[in-house]
Design a protein around this motif. Sequence first.
Motif, short mmCIF file in Angstrom:
data_model
loop_
_atom_site.label_atom_id
_atom_site.label_comp_id
_atom_site.label_asym_id
_atom_site.label_seq_id
_atom_site.Cartn_x
_atom_site.Cartn_y
_atom_site.Cartn_z
N HIS A 122 40.44 33.26 46.21
CA HIS A 122 39.56 34.41 46.01
C HIS A 122 40.27 35.72 46.34
CE1 HIS A 122 39.08 33.39 50.14
NE2 HIS A 122 38.02 34.13 50.39
N GLU A 123 41.29 35.65 47.22
CA GLU A 123 42.06 36.87 47.51
C GLU A 123 42.77 37.38 46.25
OE1 GLU A 123 42.39 34.00 49.07
OE2 GLU A 123 42.02 34.29 51.22
N ALA A 124 43.29 36.44 45.45
CA ALA A 124 44.02 36.82 44.24
C ALA A 124 43.09 37.44 43.19
CB ALA A 124 44.74 35.61 43.64
N ILE A 125 41.89 36.89 43.08
CA ILE A 125 40.91 37.44 42.14
C ILE A 125 40.53 38.86 42.57
CG2 ILE A 125 38.62 37.14 41.11
CD1 ILE A 125 40.74 34.90 40.49
N ALA A 126 40.25 39.02 43.86
CA ALA A 126 39.85 40.34 44.37
C ALA A 126 40.99 41.35 44.18
CB ALA A 126 39.45 40.24 45.84
N GLU A 127 42.22 40.92 44.39
CA GLU A 127 43.38 41.80 44.22
C GLU A 127 43.50 42.27 42.77
OE1 GLU A 127 45.55 43.20 46.13
OE2 GLU A 127 46.80 43.96 44.48
N GLU A 152 42.40 36.50 31.99
CA GLU A 152 41.04 35.99 32.14
C GLU A 152 40.20 36.82 33.13
OE1 GLU A 152 40.53 32.25 34.22
OE2 GLU A 152 39.40 31.44 32.53
N VAL A 153 40.81 37.28 34.22
CA VAL A 153 40.04 38.07 35.19
C VAL A 153 39.52 39.35 34.53
CG1 VAL A 153 40.20 39.45 37.32
CG2 VAL A 153 41.13 37.13 37.26
N HIS A 154 40.38 40.01 33.74
CA HIS A 154 39.93 41.23 33.05
C HIS A 154 38.82 40.91 32.05
CE1 HIS A 154 44.13 42.02 34.37
NE2 HIS A 154 43.59 43.16 34.74
N ALA A 155 38.96 39.78 31.36
CA ALA A 155 37.95 39.41 30.36
C ALA A 155 36.60 39.17 31.02
CB ALA A 155 38.40 38.17 29.59
N TRP A 156 36.60 38.45 32.15
CA TRP A 156 35.32 38.21 32.85
C TRP A 156 34.77 39.50 33.43
CZ3 TRP A 156 32.14 33.89 33.51
CH2 TRP A 156 32.57 32.75 32.81
N ALA A 157 35.64 40.40 33.86
CA ALA A 157 35.19 41.71 34.37
C ALA A 157 34.51 42.50 33.25
CB ALA A 157 36.36 42.48 34.96
N VAL A 158 35.15 42.52 32.07
CA VAL A 158 34.59 43.26 30.92
C VAL A 158 33.27 42.62 30.48
CG1 VAL A 158 34.94 43.76 28.47
CG2 VAL A 158 36.79 44.18 30.12
N MET A 159 33.23 41.29 30.43
CA MET A 159 32.01 40.60 30.02
C MET A 159 30.87 40.90 31.00
SD MET A 159 31.42 36.60 29.02
CE MET A 159 31.94 35.86 30.57
N ARG A 179 32.42 32.68 37.70
CA ARG A 179 33.59 31.97 37.17
C ARG A 179 34.46 31.37 38.28
NH1 ARG A 179 37.46 29.79 36.96
NH2 ARG A 179 39.22 29.81 35.52
N TYR A 180 34.77 32.18 39.32
CA TYR A 180 35.74 31.74 40.33
C TYR A 180 35.10 31.26 41.63
CZ TYR A 180 39.02 33.90 37.10
OH TYR A 180 39.74 34.22 35.96
N VAL A 196 31.49 29.75 41.56
CA VAL A 196 30.59 28.63 41.26
C VAL A 196 31.26 27.60 40.35
CG1 VAL A 196 28.37 27.95 40.24
CG2 VAL A 196 28.56 30.13 41.47
N TRP A 197 31.80 28.06 39.22
CA TRP A 197 32.30 27.12 38.20
C TRP A 197 33.55 26.38 38.64
CZ3 TRP A 197 31.99 29.33 32.52
CH2 TRP A 197 30.64 29.50 32.18
N ASN A 198 34.52 27.15 39.17
CA ASN A 198 35.82 26.55 39.43
C ASN A 198 36.56 27.38 40.47
OD1 ASN A 198 38.44 25.43 39.21
ND2 ASN A 198 38.06 24.89 37.07
N GLU A 199 37.00 26.69 41.53
CA GLU A 199 37.74 27.39 42.59
C GLU A 199 39.24 27.25 42.35
OE1 GLU A 199 36.31 26.48 46.51
OE2 GLU A 199 34.24 26.28 45.84
N ASP A 200 39.66 27.36 41.10
CA ASP A 200 41.06 27.10 40.74
C ASP A 200 42.02 28.19 41.19
OD1 ASP A 200 39.81 28.83 38.97
OD2 ASP A 200 40.74 28.01 37.16
N ARG A 201 41.49 29.33 41.63
CA ARG A 201 42.39 30.39 42.12
C ARG A 201 41.88 30.94 43.44
NH1 ARG A 201 43.71 34.90 37.97
NH2 ARG A 201 45.00 35.47 39.74
#
Lengths: 212, 212
Positions: free
Chosen positions: A192-197, B166-173, A182-183, A185-190
Amino acid sequence: MGEGAASEAKVEGASAGKEPRTARGRRTLRAILDAAAIEFGESGFHDASISGITRRAGVALGSFYTYFDSKDAVFRALVRDMSAQVRDRVAPAIRAAPDGIAAERAGLQEFIGFVRQHKEIYRIIDEAEFVDPDSFRLHYATTAERITSRLRAAAARGDIRADVGEVHAWAVMGMNVFLGLRYGVWNEDRPHEAIAEEAADFLRHGLAPRPG
Amino acid sequence: MGEGAASEAKVEGASAGKEPRTARGRRTLRAILDAAAIEFGESGFHDASISGITRRAGVALGSFYTYFDSKDAVFRALVRDMSAQVRDRVAPAIRAAPDGIAAERAGLQEFIGFVRQHKEIYRIIDEAEFVDPDSFRLHYATTAERITSRLRAAAARGDIRADVGEVHAWAVMGMNVFLGLRYGVWNEDRPHEAIAEEAADFLRHGLAPRPG
């Protein structure tokens, strides 16, 4: 580590009896694998060609057969190579982390960073399910074993719950793979540090309501 | 609901202008889609054939073209149909659950149960990445949106943390897809109830150390 050292690093995957014996040979093999990642990623296995790979790598067709027996052989080597590249990219960040949850956070951040630079990894691993099912299975089985081991080590240090096991490892792996899709391949809209956090906070606390 | 009612239920996916108008037509369309799942699952898209599908379905070749324009069209319809089948299988269990975590547990349990009966779903959805990328993306995007909505509804009820998204949803999926692969497709070595229970406990509490 300088560029020379990096390019002379160990590189695996050549067909049996065709392993390179010189630094130059290892550089050529590395160039062929990198070119194969682009060729298979862009064209898919069936439309990819050995001549497309050697053209992208800037090597003669004969050089391909110095190291590989066939298109199948280079694809199989590539799946293992990408699997190893991910492992080598995330390992130092995981080792440097102060505790088990921080390690998962650092690993995921590095993984999404890697995916953004190598978006073709998803198509290659996913196509292995059809082209080379053994490699597909090996990739996820060994990744899950690696995660299980590091979760158990973290549990032994008291960083995380004591009862972690295979189900948790597959859950973490699935989370990482889908967040990378999602973050990365599809879209780098956020960032990656924020996603990992956010993912690490979820790993630490779960979904239960948080005290106000 | 009796068998007649089930087999006369709404079934979608026919090519434009070819939607069945009778209960018998809907049963034939259902039979073709079920046969297509087996044919594509066993043979893969390229080796699958329309005649293989009609033979498995026990219908005449002409019946296929009554509802579909091509092999591509039935594959596209099948991806959407499998996506809908999963949704319809897990929805009642999720609705009946007493709270948000229990809903995720019930949904995962039903999902692994479905996968064990329809192992071909993984090959079909995964092959869509190559054969029909729009369907592949639609499947995961709509599944993630559905999970996001139900997590937010659970948060609004106070069942789970307020900041889910959304991050939680992708994690659960991702967790569900990989647990389905490991414990549904690869090996049924553990009861799906036990997997769902362990996953739900992970969703509730995360990986942090548990008070003794």
